[in-house]
Structure formats: structure tokens, C-alpha cells
Design a protein around this motif. Structure first.
Motif, mmCIF file in Angstrom:
data_model
loop_
_atom_site.group_PDB
_atom_site.id
_atom_site.type_symbol
_atom_site.label_atom_id
_atom_site.label_comp_id
_atom_site.label_asym_id
_atom_site.label_seq_id
_atom_site.Cartn_x
_atom_site.Cartn_y
_atom_site.Cartn_z
ATOM 1 N N LYS A 161 -10.340 -0.326 -8.844
ATOM 2 C CA LYS A 161 -10.079 -1.571 -9.580
ATOM 3 C C LYS A 161 -9.037 -1.355 -10.668
ATOM 4 N N ARG A 207 -10.150 -1.318 -2.475
ATOM 5 C CA ARG A 207 -11.008 -1.839 -3.549
ATOM 6 C C ARG A 207 -11.911 -2.950 -3.022
ATOM 7 N N ASN A 248 -5.569 -1.897 -3.047
ATOM 8 C CA ASN A 248 -6.318 -3.126 -3.308
ATOM 9 C C ASN A 248 -7.230 -3.471 -2.140
ATOM 10 N N GLU A 263 -14.522 2.834 -15.794
ATOM 11 C CA GLU A 263 -13.246 2.116 -15.827
ATOM 12 C C GLU A 263 -12.362 2.618 -16.969
#
Length: 284
Positions: free
Chosen positions: A183, A269, A266, A116
């Protein structure tokens, strides 16, 4: 390993502070006090590569390839701070950051998932490339215009290097890496929905120091960034749209799937999250 190739690529286009910056073109009539102040704030902000590198090395101890690349990234980012300070030293010595002002933004970041964090900084490079391009347009003094144009090209190259490591991570970690990248991609491409600028230097990174746990909060002028973006370089919806487009474009290339909007990214995701949740968990 990616490091040897990336080193050669970045070495081939590295600029020289003495010969590639047009210092002799300085025009004092075209530098206002407000503009000079923003240069000081950016010089300090670029110094944040120091604590960021310490974070990267700590959180990527098992990855010597990426850790070695940090030697190149750290050098070039600190050089950004140095050239901005050199500009001030030559033309506005009263605004050169003090050592204490620089040291104030060196603090420990809380540990975070490496994948991340990698995506976060990839998006940060895209955003900074666009911020500096806009800053070069806003400034009227020739030398600082050239400096910001130079820095913006460096940030674009750094983003490309991070993208190479992201592609490598997908080969190693599969959907886990894809989910982490999607994300953070959704977060970093959703700046229009937030009250703050979405860049690593403006995110909270040390719970024990909250609320003074962002780089921007520890500057001599903590409100500078929003004023610079909104009132000075006027980083408006059109420019924000360019950032979002580049994030989505690179995510489409990386995932080999087209994302025309943040909403599509999204949904992807969520698909990845469902797939990972359905996978059998290893026995304890």
C-alpha cells in the motif's frame, strides 16, 4: 534480534566529522547565497529525526529490538543535521539555524500503523539518498559536495536496515505486513502523479495542527523544498524514475515476486487486500 548485527555493521563504516570531511578544501568562490540557504533548510529538515524517533518509540513499544535500533538511526540522522550546521558555522555563520528554528519542527505526530510507517521511512531513505546524490552534483563547493555524498551513503545504509526489519515483519505478520508495505509502496512510487514531493517530512502528520503539520510547512521558508527540487538540484523525471526503480526492485526482492511497474505493485496490493478480506475474522 537484528539490532546487535546492525549496530556492528553501521559502526564499522561510521565517518568522523573532524577527520573524514575535507574542511580544508573549502572554496568560498564556489558557494553562492542560494546554495548556502539550501544547506540551512536541509540542516533543519534533518533535525526532524527527533520527533520521528519519538514517534517510532511510542508506536513500537512492543518491539524492543527495533526501538534499540532507533538509537543508531537517531544518532546518525542528528549527526547529519550537525555536520550541515557545522559547515554553516565555519563558512556562513549568519545562516546557522537558531535553536527556536530547530525546535519549531519538533511536534507530536499522530499515531499511525507501525508497519505502514516502517515502509514509509524505508521509501523516504531511498528518496533522500537520491536527493542528496543530486545535490552533490548540483553544488560547486568541494566541502559541501563531499558532505552530501557522505550523507547519501548513510541514507542508503539506513534503507537497508529498514528492509531487514520489513523482512522480519513479514515473518511475523505475513500478508498483513505485505499488504501494508505494498500500500505505501504504491503511494511512494507515484510521485509523478502528485503536486508535492513524497517524503515523510512533507506529509501531514498531525490533524490538530493542519495545515502546519508537516516538517516542511514549519521551516523558515515553507516553499523551499519544491524550489530546491525543481529549480536548483533539478530532480527531474529521470531521477524520479531511479527512485521508483529502487522501490520496485526492493519490493520484488522482499515479496519474491517481480514488479516492473507501479501498476503491477498496485495489482498485487489489491490481491492481498482480497485475500485478507476473505479470511475469517476473530470473534469479538
Amino acid at each position: 534480534m537484528l539490532y546487535p548485527e546492525l549496530f556492528k555493521q553501521l559502526e564499522a563504516v561510521r565517518w568522523n566529522m573532524d577527520t573524514d570531511i575535507p574542511w580544508s578544501s573549502f572554496d568560498p568562490a564556489r558557494l553562492s547565497d542560494d546554495q548556502a540557504h539550501t544547506i540551512k533548510m536541509n540542516a533543519i529538515t534533518e533535525w526532524a529525526a527527533l520527533p520521528a524517533t519519538e514517534m517510532f518509540l511510542r508506536d513500537n513499544r512492543e518491539d524492543s529490538d527495533f526501538s534499540a535500533f532507533m538509537s543508531v538511526w537517531f544518532f546518525e540522522e542528528q549527526k547529519h543535521s550537525l555536520v550541515l550546521m557545522e559547515y554553516l558555522r565555519r563558512f556562513r555563520p549568519d545562516l546557522v539555524p537558531t535553536e527556536q528554528e530547530l525546535h519549531e519542527i519538533r511536534f507530536e505526530f499522530d499515531p499511525a500503523p507501525a508497519l505502514e510507517t516502517l515502509m514509509l521511512h524505508f521509501c523516504g531513505e531511498i528518496r533522500l539518498n537520491h536527493w542528496y546524490r543530486r545535490a552533490a552534483e548540483w553544488h560547486t563547493e568541494p566541502v559541501i559536495k563531499a558532505i552530501y555524498e557522505t550523507l547519501s551513503r548513510d541514507e542508503a545504509r539506513h534503507g537497508g536496515a529498514y528492509l531487514r526489519y520489513m523482512k522480519r515483519a513479514m515473518g511475523k505478520f505475513g500478508d498483513e505486513a505485505r499488504a501494508a508495505f505494498a500500500k505505501v509502496g504504491v503511494l511512494m512510487a507515484s510521485a509523478r502523479r502528485t503536486a508535492q514531493a513524497l517524503h515523510p517530512t512533507n506529509l501531514h502528520v498531525n490533524a490538530a495542527l493542519f495545515p502546519r503539520d508537516t516538517i516542511q510547512s514549519r521551516l523558515p521558508d515553507p516553499q523551499w523544498l519544491e524550489h530546491w527540487l525543481d529549480k536548483q538540484i533539478q530532480f527531474d523525471a529521470v531521477w524520479e524514475g531511479k527512485v521508483v526503480e529502487r522501490i520496485l526492485h526492493n519490493m520484488s526482492l522482499l515479496m519474491e515476486r517481480s514488479f516492473a511497474s507501479v501498476q503491477e505493485l498496485n495489482r498485487y496490493r489489491k490481491e492481498l487486500g482480497a485475500q485478507l478480506a476473505a479470511q475469517p475474522q476473530p470473534a469479538a
